[in-house]
Scaffold this motif. Structure first.
Motif, PDB file in Angstrom:
ATOM      1  N   LEU A   1       0.959  -0.888   0.205  1.00 24.19           N
ATOM      2  CA  LEU A   1       0.044  -0.457  -0.126  1.00 24.19           C
ATOM      3  C   LEU A   1       0.856   1.257  -0.050  1.00 24.19           C
ATOM      4  CD1 LEU A   1      -2.949  -0.831   2.753  1.00 24.19           C
ATOM      5  CD2 LEU A   1      -3.104  -0.417   0.205  1.00 24.19           C
ATOM      6  N   SER A   2       2.501   1.425   0.908  1.00 22.19           N
ATOM      7  CA  SER A   2       3.067   1.645   0.393  1.00 22.19           C
ATOM      8  C   SER A   2       3.500   2.793  -1.156  1.00 22.19           C
ATOM      9  CB  SER A   2       3.848   2.243   1.543  1.00 22.19           C
ATOM     10  OG  SER A   2       4.887   1.158   0.336  1.00 22.19           O
ATOM     11  N   ARG A   3       2.867   1.762  -1.552  1.00 19.59           N
ATOM     12  CA  ARG A   3       3.260   2.263  -3.138  1.00 19.59           C
ATOM     13  C   ARG A   3       2.618   1.843  -4.237  1.00 19.59           C
ATOM     14  NH1 ARG A   3       7.049  -3.322  -3.509  1.00 19.59           N
ATOM     15  NH2 ARG A   3       8.448  -2.573  -2.236  1.00 19.59           N
ATOM     16  N   LYS A   4       1.023   1.979  -3.467  1.00 23.33           N
ATOM     17  CA  LYS A   4      -0.096   2.473  -4.236  1.00 23.33           C
ATOM     18  C   LYS A   4      -0.948   3.209  -3.810  1.00 23.33           C
ATOM     19  CE  LYS A   4       0.665  -2.586  -6.343  1.00 23.33           C
ATOM     20  NZ  LYS A   4      -0.051  -3.225  -6.112  1.00 23.33           N
TER      21      LYS A   4
ATOM     22  N   ARG B   1      -2.150  10.146  -1.299  1.00 23.54           N
ATOM     23  CA  ARG B   1      -0.016  10.197  -1.741  1.00 23.54           C
ATOM     24  C   ARG B   1       0.371  10.138   0.074  1.00 23.54           C
ATOM     25  NH1 ARG B   1      -2.637  13.603  -6.367  1.00 23.54           N
ATOM     26  NH2 ARG B   1      -2.607  11.898  -7.788  1.00 23.54           N
ATOM     27  N   ILE B   2      -0.457  10.976   0.479  1.00 24.17           N
ATOM     28  CA  ILE B   2       0.481  11.601   1.299  1.00 24.17           C
ATOM     29  C   ILE B   2       0.509   9.979   2.853  1.00 24.17           C
ATOM     30  CG2 ILE B   2       0.563  13.360   3.652  1.00 24.17           C
ATOM     31  CD1 ILE B   2      -0.433  15.012   2.336  1.00 24.17           C
ATOM     32  N   PHE B   3      -0.855   9.797   2.842  1.00 23.06           N
ATOM     33  CA  PHE B   3      -0.596   8.430   3.266  1.00 23.06           C
ATOM     34  C   PHE B   3       0.134   7.569   2.842  1.00 23.06           C
ATOM     35  CE2 PHE B   3      -2.244   5.430   6.917  1.00 23.06           C
ATOM     36  CZ  PHE B   3      -3.083   5.949   7.613  1.00 23.06           C
ATOM     37  N   ALA B   4       0.073   7.251   2.025  1.00 23.32           N
ATOM     38  CA  ALA B   4       0.762   6.296   1.355  1.00 23.32           C
ATOM     39  C   ALA B   4       2.051   6.367   2.161  1.00 23.32           C
ATOM     40  CB  ALA B   4       0.740   6.063  -0.039  1.00 23.32           C
ATOM     41  N   LYS B   5       2.727   7.861   1.564  1.00 20.32           N
ATOM     42  CA  LYS B   5       4.298   8.184   1.914  1.00 20.32           C
ATOM     43  C   LYS B   5       4.633   7.717   3.976  1.00 20.32           C
ATOM     44  CE  LYS B   5       5.320  11.246  -1.304  1.00 20.32           C
ATOM     45  NZ  LYS B   5       5.407  13.096  -1.565  1.00 20.32           N
TER      46      LYS B   5
ATOM     47  N   GLN C   1      -3.663   5.251  -4.717  1.00 21.44           N
ATOM     48  CA  GLN C   1      -5.262   5.123  -5.209  1.00 21.44           C
ATOM     49  C   GLN C   1      -5.892   3.991  -4.374  1.00 21.44           C
ATOM     50  OE1 GLN C   1      -7.236   6.584  -6.710  1.00 21.44           O
ATOM     51  NE2 GLN C   1      -8.741   5.380  -6.424  1.00 21.44           N
ATOM     52  N   ALA C   2      -4.994   2.538  -4.101  1.00 26.19           N
ATOM     53  CA  ALA C   2      -5.716   1.580  -2.891  1.00 26.19           C
ATOM     54  C   ALA C   2      -5.954   1.671  -1.705  1.00 26.19           C
ATOM     55  CB  ALA C   2      -3.931   0.218  -3.257  1.00 26.19           C
ATOM     56  N   VAL C   3      -4.695   2.827  -1.125  1.00 28.02           N
ATOM     57  CA  VAL C   3      -5.002   2.856   0.293  1.00 28.02           C
ATOM     58  C   VAL C   3      -6.209   3.629  -0.133  1.00 28.02           C
ATOM     59  CG1 VAL C   3      -4.331   4.782   1.814  1.00 28.02           C
ATOM     60  CG2 VAL C   3      -2.642   3.363   0.411  1.00 28.02           C
ATOM     61  N   ARG C   4      -6.502   4.702  -0.395  1.00 25.83           N
ATOM     62  CA  ARG C   4      -8.250   5.655  -0.975  1.00 25.83           C
ATOM     63  C   ARG C   4      -9.081   4.856  -0.205  1.00 25.83           C
ATOM     64  NH1 ARG C   4     -10.308   9.637  -5.650  1.00 25.83           N
ATOM     65  NH2 ARG C   4     -12.225  10.108  -4.792  1.00 25.83           N
ATOM     66  N   GLN C   5      -9.269   3.522  -1.407  1.00 17.29           N
ATOM     67  CA  GLN C   5      -9.803   2.525  -1.574  1.00 17.29           C
ATOM     68  C   GLN C   5     -10.315   1.662  -0.384  1.00 17.29           C
ATOM     69  OE1 GLN C   5      -8.859   0.277  -5.133  1.00 17.29           O
ATOM     70  NE2 GLN C   5      -9.246   1.833  -6.380  1.00 17.29           N
ATOM     71  N   VAL C   6      -9.237   1.110   0.396  1.00 15.96           N
ATOM     72  CA  VAL C   6      -9.382   0.866   2.023  1.00 15.96           C
ATOM     73  C   VAL C   6      -8.953   1.803   3.369  1.00 15.96           C
ATOM     74  CG1 VAL C   6      -8.793  -2.251   0.565  1.00 15.96           C
ATOM     75  CG2 VAL C   6      -6.677  -0.218   1.508  1.00 15.96           C
ATOM     76  N   ALA C   7      -8.965   3.262   2.399  1.00 12.49           N
ATOM     77  CA  ALA C   7      -9.103   3.695   4.046  1.00 12.49           C
ATOM     78  C   ALA C   7      -9.278   3.201   5.214  1.00 12.49           C
ATOM     79  CB  ALA C   7      -8.927   5.148   3.516  1.00 12.49           C
ATOM     80  N   SER C   8     -10.827   3.118   5.235  1.00 15.24           N
ATOM     81  CA  SER C   8     -11.165   2.568   6.665  1.00 15.24           C
ATOM     82  C   SER C   8     -11.442   1.100   7.165  1.00 15.24           C
ATOM     83  CB  SER C   8     -12.860   3.011   6.828  1.00 15.24           C
ATOM     84  OG  SER C   8     -13.496   1.685   5.354  1.00 15.24           O
ATOM     85  N   GLU C   9     -11.072   0.597   6.615  1.00 22.06           N
ATOM     86  CA  GLU C   9     -10.389  -0.970   7.082  1.00 22.06           C
ATOM     87  C   GLU C   9      -8.465  -0.425   7.467  1.00 22.06           C
ATOM     88  OE1 GLU C   9     -11.557  -0.394   3.941  1.00 22.06           O
ATOM     89  OE2 GLU C   9     -13.743  -1.192   4.572  1.00 22.06           O
ATOM     90  N   LEU C  10      -8.396   0.035   6.853  1.00 23.65           N
ATOM     91  CA  LEU C  10      -6.686   0.625   7.277  1.00 23.65           C
ATOM     92  C   LEU C  10      -6.727   0.573   8.078  1.00 23.65           C
ATOM     93  CD1 LEU C  10      -3.805  -0.677   5.914  1.00 23.65           C
ATOM     94  CD2 LEU C  10      -3.682   2.012   5.046  1.00 23.65           C
ATOM     95  N   VAL C  11      -7.257   2.526   8.455  1.00 22.83           N
ATOM     96  CA  VAL C  11      -6.829   2.700   9.699  1.00 22.83           C
ATOM     97  C   VAL C  11      -6.995   1.736  10.641  1.00 22.83           C
ATOM     98  CG1 VAL C  11      -6.318   4.945   8.469  1.00 22.83           C
ATOM     99  CG2 VAL C  11      -9.144   4.085   9.413  1.00 22.83           C
ATOM    100  N   ALA C  12      -8.333   0.994  11.077  1.00 26.41           N
ATOM    101  CA  ALA C  12      -8.792   0.025  11.754  1.00 26.41           C
ATOM    102  C   ALA C  12      -8.363  -0.417  12.449  1.00 26.41           C
ATOM    103  CB  ALA C  12     -10.058  -0.515  11.339  1.00 26.41           C
TER     104      ALA C  12
END
Length: 277
Positions: free
Chosen positions: A161-164, A201-205, A166-177
């Motif tokens: 996810l650190s490289r993608k 983009r920032i969160f991926a970094k 757009q994928a971070v945006r799609q799974v953000a709610s589950e990821l931060v949980a």
């Protein structure tokens, strides 16, 4: 009579001979059924209620232990074989392969594992309510799922996810949980300040720092940055190490007499006005 493989392993571990009652013959085990009925009426009527099945089970066992004849049990234990040093592991073991999506399939259910395990074989121990997966770099645990269900921990996908973004945006709610409340607050602050696309983009970094430094260290830094309203990436960027000071005696003899004057910001004002230094 044929036994299942796990039951044979149990009998072999504790060295006992299995003896079963005849099918459809209730009087073969009348005493057992009578005792079971008594326990049901004494301890399970009305039906126990609670939020945690494990706590309810522990409370029932505690009540039963308090009522048994301790002296008779001690006398009987003295006539029994000593228990093995290690307890028997009743879990069923599988050796599935990890898919390219870092998932394994065990008894029809899917479980995530760290993305660096993709393409490898792992060992999965299936218990009553938990599945333990052992891989090359550690152990992963999931609650046991039914056939067709999934248990996905998005912390396993931090590297990808650190490289993608757009994928971070799609799974953000589950990821931060899965990452924890500090990361949830960081994500919301980024969305409020930049919008979902730039926030991803920032969160991926930020996830790149998690991969390099560990989730606990990054969470602590983010907590301080949020409290001080500091830009998250700036807070996560390590400070530049100052150049070491070299002792004068360590310099070559030809360089010791050279003096380098320090710059002064006020000198540049004269340059802007057309003057000389």
């Amino acid at each position: 009579m044929s036994f299942s493989a796990r039951f044979e392993a149990l009998a072999s571990h504790y060295l006992f001979e299995a003896c079963f009652c005849r099918p459809h013959t209730g009087h073969d085990k009348g005493g057992v059924e009578s005792r079971g009925k008594a326990i049901r009426w004494q301890h399970l009527v009305p039906i126990p209620r609670g939020d945690d099945l494990c706590a309810m089970r522990a409370a029932l066992l505690s009540r039963l232990d308090a009522e048994h004849d301790a002296q008779r049990f001690v006398a009987e234990r003295g006539q029994s074989l000593p228990l093995p040093v290690h307890r028997f592991d009743p879990r069923k073991t599988h050796t599935p392969s990890v898919s390219r999506r870092s998932l394994i399939c065990v008894e029809g259910a899917y479980y995530s594992v760290p993305c660096e395990w993709a393409g490898l074989d792992v060992t999965a121990h299936v218990g009553v309510d938990e599945v333990e997966i052992v891989g090359r770099s550690g152990t992963v645990r999931h609650p046991r799922k039914r056939f067709g269900e999934r248990s996905v921990d998005y912390r396993h996908y931090v590297r990808e996810l650190s490289r993608k973004p757009q994928a971070v945006r799609q799974v953000a709610s589950e990821l931060v949980a899965d990452l924890g409340p500090v990361f949830g607050s960081a994500w919301r602050s980024l969305v409020d300040a930049h919008g979902p696309k730039q926030a991803a983009r920032i969160f991926a970094k930020v996830l790149g720092h998690v991969e390099a430094r560990g989730i606990d260290a990054v969470a602590a830094t983010l907590q301080v940055a949020l409290q001080n309203s500091e830009p998250l990436l700036l807070a996560l960027t390590p400070a530049c190490a100052s150049a070491p000071e070299v002792a004068r005696d360590a310099l070559p003899q030809s360089l010791r007499s050279i003096e380098v004057a320090a710059g002064c910001a006020a000198d540049y004002d004269s340059l802007l006005l057309g003057g000389g230094l």
